[in-house]
Design a protein around this motif. Structure first.
Motif, PDB file in Angstrom:
ATOM      1  N   UNK A 199       0.658  -1.516  -0.152  1.00 22.37           N
ATOM      2  CA  UNK A 199      -0.621   0.155  -0.077  1.00 22.37           C
ATOM      3  C   UNK A 199       0.769   1.158  -0.244  1.00 22.37           C
ATOM      4  N   UNK A 200       1.845   1.833  -0.532  1.00 26.29           N
ATOM      5  CA  UNK A 200       2.983   2.833  -0.815  1.00 26.29           C
ATOM      6  C   UNK A 200       2.357   3.265  -1.796  1.00 26.29           C
ATOM      7  N   UNK A 220      11.647  11.971  -2.586  1.00 26.35           N
ATOM      8  CA  UNK A 220      10.465  11.209  -3.236  1.00 26.35           C
ATOM      9  C   UNK A 220       9.969  10.971  -1.801  1.00 26.35           C
ATOM     10  N   UNK A 221       8.304  10.968  -1.456  1.00 28.99           N
ATOM     11  CA  UNK A 221       7.452  11.446  -0.209  1.00 28.99           C
ATOM     12  C   UNK A 221       7.137   9.984  -0.677  1.00 28.99           C
ATOM     13  N   UNK A 222       5.951   8.965  -0.047  1.00 29.88           N
ATOM     14  CA  UNK A 222       5.851   7.898   0.069  1.00 29.88           C
ATOM     15  C   UNK A 222       4.841   7.872   2.111  1.00 29.88           C
ATOM     16  N   UNK A 223       3.565   7.560   2.050  1.00 34.09           N
ATOM     17  CA  UNK A 223       2.746   6.945   2.735  1.00 34.09           C
ATOM     18  C   UNK A 223       2.472   5.905   2.654  1.00 34.09           C
ATOM     19  N   UNK A 224       2.736   4.701   3.994  1.00 34.20           N
ATOM     20  CA  UNK A 224       1.666   3.447   3.540  1.00 34.20           C
ATOM     21  C   UNK A 224       0.228   3.379   3.716  1.00 34.20           C
ATOM     22  N   UNK A 246       7.538   7.829   4.336  1.00 31.53           N
ATOM     23  CA  UNK A 246       8.421   7.425   4.409  1.00 31.53           C
ATOM     24  C   UNK A 246       9.289   7.914   3.456  1.00 31.53           C
ATOM     25  N   UNK A 247      10.089   8.799   2.468  1.00 29.07           N
ATOM     26  CA  UNK A 247      11.108   9.835   1.630  1.00 29.07           C
ATOM     27  C   UNK A 247      12.514   8.894   1.510  1.00 29.07           C
ATOM     28  N   UNK A 248      12.669   9.314   0.378  1.00 26.15           N
ATOM     29  CA  UNK A 248      14.233   8.671   0.087  1.00 26.15           C
ATOM     30  C   UNK A 248      14.529   9.952  -0.645  1.00 26.15           C
TER      31      UNK A 248
END
Length: 397
Positions: free
Chosen positions: A289-290, A302-306, A313-315
């Motif tokens: 579910x990213x 680069x930002x993500x929700x889970x 979470x980010x990279x």
């Protein structure tokens, strides 16, 4: 708050001594509120080909700003620089291996460092020209005895929307309530491992428990998100990536995985680099579910929700997929040197003309000329590794 108001009054009287008529405040009230296999060139080619999308679709119109940005902050490629990072100190209470050589670094003599009044004068010059965000870095900014007063003065600058800080968290927990009162609105805490023994190995000092307490203290004080910077290095902490992601399940933490970057003295090798695509592969194998979050055009991460997680979470992919086209960052070093690119060796002193009596217009000309010389992008990780630059502790994290 009473000590804060007292500090404002004291500083306001000192402000009259600034030689610049532009150095002013319109309000004296606080604003509201980074497996041991080698990376061969063929592996890098495969890595680059499977990169995840660099950004979501976005328009410059999405980046709304209330204050106009002066020509001083615009480079020859049309980038507008509204984010200033100020290093407050070259000193640190840790000795992290990716930041400082084992033998330490030669420190700039104290008289050659910017004074608090000089920091605020220069900051005001940038803010009045369109900078809306300032981040305090180091070294370690919290080891300064005047850190609270500096935050108070900077947060009171008319036009500044965000005052942020990057810290190692060692002395933060006890200082944070007061720092928040003095206008600190955004917080990044550096933590590269969840294992105390690894922490001591990497930082050459103890203190893991104090950093964890600082993160919890920031959450309790309402910082949301609390950003946690984690430099990922192969063979050291790449096995902890999912453990860090797990921290975001119940807490409003933004874990920021940062690719290992070369600086003088940190013995950078490409085999230590864990590229973004590899980190992402590790995460998606364990977490479902990213979802990519729409990023601001100037965003470095680069930002993500889970699904089911309070945090995100980010990279930060400085090496394998740079974000130079949207760069809006400038750096003021503790010794007063001005740097337009983290990875570029070019610097120009603002301290020297300031102490020689330069007025604001003369300082603007120096700043504007340096910004106009900023290149379209950095040289690439292999060339960066061969280019002389300062240790990270001198530049500011």
């Amino acid at each position: 708050m009473r000590p804060c108001i007292s500090s404002i009054a004291k500083w306001h009287s000192r402000l009259r001594n600034f030689s610049s008529a532009n150095c002013r405040l319109t309000s004296l009230i606080l604003h509201e509120s980074s497996n041991g296999s080698n990376l061969s060139s063929s592996h890098m080619d495969r890595t680059m080909s499977k990169m995840y999308s660099t950004s979501c679709e976005k328009s410059p119109a999405d980046a709304h700003r209330d204050n106009p940005v002066s020509d001083m902050l615009s480079d020859s490629f049309g980038r507008q620089h509204t984010y200033l990072r100020i290093s407050l100190s070259e000193r640190c209470n840790l000795r992290c291996q990716y930041c400082m050589p084992a033998e330490g670094v030669e420190l700039t003599p104290t008289p050659q460092l910017l004074s608090p009044n000089e920091i605020v004068r220069l900051a005001n010059l940038f803010v009045s020209s369109g900078v809306s965000k300032i981040r305090l870095t180091g070294g370690e900014p919290t080891i300064r005895k005047d850190i609270e007063e500096i935050c108070l003065q900077l947060s009171s600058l008319s036009g500044l929307k965000t005052l942020a800080m990057t810290t190692n968290g060692i002395t933060l927990a006890n200082k944070l309530p007061r720092l928040k009162e003095c206008g600190l609105s955004l917080l990044n805490i550096s933590l590269d491992t969840l294992v105390p023994a690894k922490f001591e190995f990497m930082s050459r000092r103890k203190g893991h428990d104090r950093v964890m307490k600082a993160i919890d203290a920031a959450i309790e004080l309402g910082y949301n998100p609390v950003k946690v910077n984690c430099v990922v290095m192969r063979g050291f902490n790449d096995d902890e990536i999912c453990d860090f992601v797990e921290l975001t399940r119940e807490k409003p933490i933004n874990i920021r995985f940062i690719e290992f970057m070369p600086f003088d003295g940190n013995v950078w090798k490409v085999k230590k680099l864990v590229p973004y695509s590899e980190m992402m592969d590790i995460v998606v194998k364990q977490f479902t579910g990213l979802e990519r979050i729409k990023d601001d055009p100037t965003e470095t991460a680069k930002n993500f929700r889970i699904d089911g997680h309070r945090g995100t979470v980010s990279f930060i992919t400085s090496m394998t997929e740079h974000f130079c086209a949207g760069c809006n960052r400038l750096r003021l070093l503790a010794d007063g040197n001005f740097k337009v690119c983290l990875f570029g060796p070019s610097e120009v002193s603002l301290r020297d003309p300031l102490r020689s009596g330069a007025d604001d217009n003369e300082l603007r000309e120096i700043i504007g000329a340096a910004v106009k010389r900023k290149k379209a992008s950095h040289a690439g990780m292999f060339d960066i590794a061969k280019t002389p630059n300062r240790p990270m502790i001198h530049i500011g994290g």
